[in-house]
Every structure is written in structure tokens, then in C-alpha cells.
Design an enzyme around this catalytic site. Sequence first.
Site, PDB file in Angstrom:
ATOM      1  N   GLU A 135     -88.107 -87.372  22.614  1.00 49.60           N
ATOM      2  CA  GLU A 135     -89.200 -87.847  21.765  1.00 49.60           C
ATOM      3  C   GLU A 135     -89.068 -87.453  20.309  1.00 49.60           C
ATOM      4  OE1 GLU A 135     -93.074 -85.262  22.177  1.00 49.60           O
ATOM      5  OE2 GLU A 135     -92.424 -85.949  24.128  1.00 49.60           O
ATOM      6  N   ASP A 161     -88.454 -79.697  23.174  1.00 47.71           N
ATOM      7  CA  ASP A 161     -89.610 -78.781  23.125  1.00 47.71           C
ATOM      8  C   ASP A 161     -89.545 -77.908  21.879  1.00 47.71           C
ATOM      9  OD1 ASP A 161     -90.470 -79.351  25.983  1.00 47.71           O
ATOM     10  OD2 ASP A 161     -88.454 -78.572  26.303  1.00 47.71           O
TER      11      ASP A 161
HETATM   12  O1  TRH Z   1     -83.034 -82.817  23.211  1.00 46.96           O
HETATM   13  P1  TRH Z   1     -83.846 -83.902  23.777  1.00 46.96           P
HETATM   14  O2  TRH Z   1     -83.230 -84.674  24.840  1.00 46.96           O
HETATM   15  O3  TRH Z   1     -85.222 -83.316  24.275  1.00 46.96           O
HETATM   16  C1  TRH Z   1     -85.895 -83.816  25.436  1.00 46.96           C
HETATM   17  C2  TRH Z   1     -87.107 -84.602  25.023  1.00 46.96           C
HETATM   18  O4  TRH Z   1     -87.906 -83.979  24.050  1.00 46.96           O
HETATM   19  C3  TRH Z   1     -87.970 -84.864  26.216  1.00 46.96           C
HETATM   20  O5  TRH Z   1     -89.139 -85.542  25.828  1.00 46.96           O
HETATM   21  C4  TRH Z   1     -88.303 -83.556  26.885  1.00 46.96           C
HETATM   22  O6  TRH Z   1     -89.132 -83.760  27.943  1.00 46.96           O
HETATM   23  C5  TRH Z   1     -86.998 -82.947  27.340  1.00 46.96           C
HETATM   24  O7  TRH Z   1     -86.158 -82.689  26.221  1.00 46.96           O
HETATM   25  C6  TRH Z   1     -87.212 -81.639  28.077  1.00 46.96           C
HETATM   26  O8  TRH Z   1     -84.235 -84.956  22.633  1.00 46.96           O
HETATM   27  P2  TRH Z   1     -85.184 -84.890  21.380  1.00 46.96           P
HETATM   28  O9  TRH Z   1     -86.623 -84.775  21.750  1.00 46.96           O
HETATM   29  O10 TRH Z   1     -84.834 -86.016  20.569  1.00 46.96           O
HETATM   30  O11 TRH Z   1     -84.793 -83.538  20.622  1.00 46.96           O
HETATM   31  C7  TRH Z   1     -83.603 -83.346  19.932  1.00 46.96           C
HETATM   32  C8  TRH Z   1     -83.845 -82.374  18.796  1.00 46.96           C
HETATM   33  O12 TRH Z   1     -82.596 -81.953  18.281  1.00 46.96           O
HETATM   34  C9  TRH Z   1     -84.608 -82.990  17.632  1.00 46.96           C
HETATM   35  O13 TRH Z   1     -85.520 -82.040  17.100  1.00 46.96           O
HETATM   36  C10 TRH Z   1     -83.523 -83.287  16.609  1.00 46.96           C
HETATM   37  C11 TRH Z   1     -82.588 -82.147  16.861  1.00 46.96           C
HETATM   38  N1  TRH Z   1     -81.192 -82.328  16.436  1.00 46.96           N
HETATM   39  C12 TRH Z   1     -80.668 -81.472  15.489  1.00 46.96           C
HETATM   40  O14 TRH Z   1     -81.377 -80.598  14.983  1.00 46.96           O
HETATM   41  N2  TRH Z   1     -79.355 -81.605  15.123  1.00 46.96           N
HETATM   42  C13 TRH Z   1     -78.551 -82.564  15.647  1.00 46.96           C
HETATM   43  O15 TRH Z   1     -77.349 -82.654  15.277  1.00 46.96           O
HETATM   44  C14 TRH Z   1     -79.110 -83.460  16.603  1.00 46.96           C
HETATM   45  C15 TRH Z   1     -78.257 -84.553  17.188  1.00 46.96           C
HETATM   46  C16 TRH Z   1     -80.426 -83.306  16.982  1.00 46.96           C
END
Ligand code: TRH
Length: 397
Positions: free
Chosen positions: A284, A18
Site C-alpha cells: 500500500e 508497516d
Molecule cells: O513492502 P511491501 O510489500 O509491504 C506490504 C504492504 O504494506 C501490505 O499492505 C502489508 O500488509 C504487508 O507489507 C505486510 O510494500 P509497500 O507497502 O509498498 O512498502 C514498501 C516500502 O518500501 C515503502 O515505504 C517504500 C519503501 N521503499 C524504499 O524505501 N526503498 C526502495 O528502494 C523501495 C523499492 C521501497
Amino acid sequence: MRNESCDIFCNVVDNYGDIGVCWRLARQLANEHGLAVRLWVDDLGSMARLCPETDAARDIQQCRGVEVRRWIKPFPEVQPAGLVIEAFACKLPQGYIEAVAAQQRSVWINLEYLSAEDWVHGCHGLPSPHPSLPLTRHFFFPGFTSQTGGLLLERDLFTRRDAFQNDTVQQQAFWQSFGMDMPSAETLKISLFGYENDALHDLFDAWASGAQPVLCLVPEGRILPQVKRYFEDAGRDSSRHGDCVGMNPDLQSCNLLVRVQPFVEQERYDELLWACDVNFVRGEDSCVRAQWAAKPFVWQIYPQHDAVHWGKLQAFLNLYCAPLSSSASEAVHGLWKAWNQENGAGQAWSVFIEMRGELELHAQHWARQLAANNLALNLLDFSQKIGRMRALEIEGQ
Ligand code: TRH
């Protein structure tokens, strides 16, 4: 009418998706389109993981051109912005909604979750009148086709990506920042960002026993206990190489070297995806970033109780795999299903990696094709259209 200010509301449910999307959108609207953006976040601790310069103890601060505000209760009296974005139906404060209605000039948009399902085409842009106030909220759906709002893509992302991938010095600096030398050309580099997954054991076995050396970078997170267990099981002694959970590790099993790395700020996560040959992603936002990286990838979709995520996964697979040969399509279906069903990933990996050449070409073509549908631009066009219609209505009253 042009919206010069924007309020984005973000309720952090769990994880980073989010806030990941909201922070990305906020920066883009502020830095590429010149809007004065306030980002209201109820959990600044999560925000600080993506942008370490955020001070989680401060209620108001300026970060990278965005005013970041703690979303507190009761909500302060503020003048609503011209463009109001409610992320993922997070429910705006009642007093704020009343102020929007009284002011009569804001455009209110609910930014929805990403899905490749067909029904999105019929719902994108639909109005939803408020039950009691003279106000209309509009639904805005991100997506993969021209009948949706598109995807978040920074103006210079592809240029930065290509510069990184063509510049050994930048790549060396990247690996050194993780305390590593640049891996040899024959090493297959894999990033593994995931939720808990019982298929990990099988996948690691496949990598360990494969002919090609594998370097697997695991960002700290929910999959770590299983990584640790793999190296503890069957006499793979992780203590010789470091403590996995304490994160200074080099965990080795035959041809597999696993490196656990700290969670990096959001922009650097892109570099990780660009530096690797295959990316395992989750949720996502990382899924979209893996597509912009234009490399073969594997999506662990966020699991939902009623199993609706399977429909979403299949819908995306149908789109993504449509241009592939039947064997490459089967390889992608096979590994993605095995990884999401948490079973049989080792066997499915061997089939997948055989198709690497075709999957790489497809990933590049796919990224170029999707880039034409830019979410921030579409959102601004859409909100200006709604604003103009509203102005005409008011004039006619
Ligand atoms: O963290 P998530 O599992 O978020 C999820 C999904 O968005 C899902 O659709 C939602 O319903 C749920 O949360 C509540 O996975 P997502 O979406 O890939 O987000 C990870 C974020 O973290 C993305 O913006 C990339 C960031 N990130 C970093 O900034 N640094 C890092 O080292 C890593 C591994 C990720």
C-alpha cells in the site's frame, strides 16, 4: 486539548509496508506538526533499510527528529504520550494500556490498513470501548474519499517533485547515483517493484520486442529470481552483462535493458518514481507514492490467503478509473488484472501503453484531487476532537 507528544507502535509483520507507513507518519508529525514523537519498532533491521542512519543495535536513538525505540519485551515503564497510535492493530503492551487508562488524558487511535472499499466509510472514526478498563480506542481509516482519513502526504512533496521533474541537473545527478547516464528522451523508463510474478516473462518479452527502447529499473527484492531466470532462459546470457543477483547488472534483450538497483532510502524511492514514465508498485505505501508521482502506474496488491485482496483491488480500480474513457479504463483494468493474476501481461501492456497520453493527464489530475485530504492533519484534528470530548466528560464526572 492539543497533543504535544505521540507514541507510534509498529509491529513489522513482513516486508516494508508497516514500517514504511509508520516511519513516514512519525517524521511528518514530528517535523511538520512539532510533536515529540517516539516510534516503537520491534524490527529495527527493517527500519534501517528505509533509513540507513538507524543503528539496528541501539535501543534508543534519535533519527530525523523522531525518537526511535526498540519495542522490547517486557515493555519498559514509560509515561504514555498524549496521542497513542497503534498501527494496524499491532496490540499495545498490557502495562502500557494500563498506564494509558490510569493517566486518563491520552487519545488512543488504531491506524488501519488502506482500502478503497465502501465499508470503510462506515467504520472510519468508530469507537471501540476497552472490555475492562475505562478506555476507548478509535479506528482511523486512510482512504481515497472525504469520508475517510485521507492519505499521508508531506507538505512539500509536490514542490520537490515538480522541482525534480523540471530540473535536468537534479535528474542527471539521480541517474549518475545509479552509475548511469541520463536515458535518451525516446527511452521509456519503467520502475518495477514487485513480489514474485509469473507474468514477468511475458511482460519482458513485450518490452524486448516493442518498437520503443525500454529501461527497466528493478529494486532488489522478491522479484529478482524471476528477472534472473528470464535472462538465463532461451539463451539470453546475463553473465555477459553482469550477475543479476549480485547486482551490478545491465541485462539486455533486444529493446529491453534491465538494471537491478539497490534498495534505496525511503525519500529517494520517491525520486525513482518521479524519474520514471510508468511505475510498477506493490503493497500500500508504494502504491500511494506512485499516485503522488502522478504517472501511470500498475499496482501489484499484497496477496491475502482468503483472496480479499481482489475486492480491494477492484474497489480501487472502480474509483481510479471512473473519470477515464472506456478504452483507457479497460486498458488499466486489463493490465492490472493480468499482472495480479500473473498471466497475459504482455498483451495487456500493449493496450495500456497505447493509452499513455490519457493516463498521464489522469494521473496528474488524480494526485491533485487526492491531495486535499491529508491524513496527518485529519488525524490531529480527530484526536483533538476526541481529547476535547474526553475533557468534558471528565469535567462532568
Ligand atoms: O513492502 P511491501 O510489500 O509491504 C506490504 C504492504 O504494506 C501490505 O499492505 C502489508 O500488509 C504487508 O507489507 C505486510 O510494500 P509497500 O507497502 O509498498 O512498502 C514498501 C516500502 O518500501 C515503502 O515505504 C517504500 C519503501 N521503499 C524504499 O524505501 N526503498 C526502495 O528502494 C523501495 C523499492 C521501497
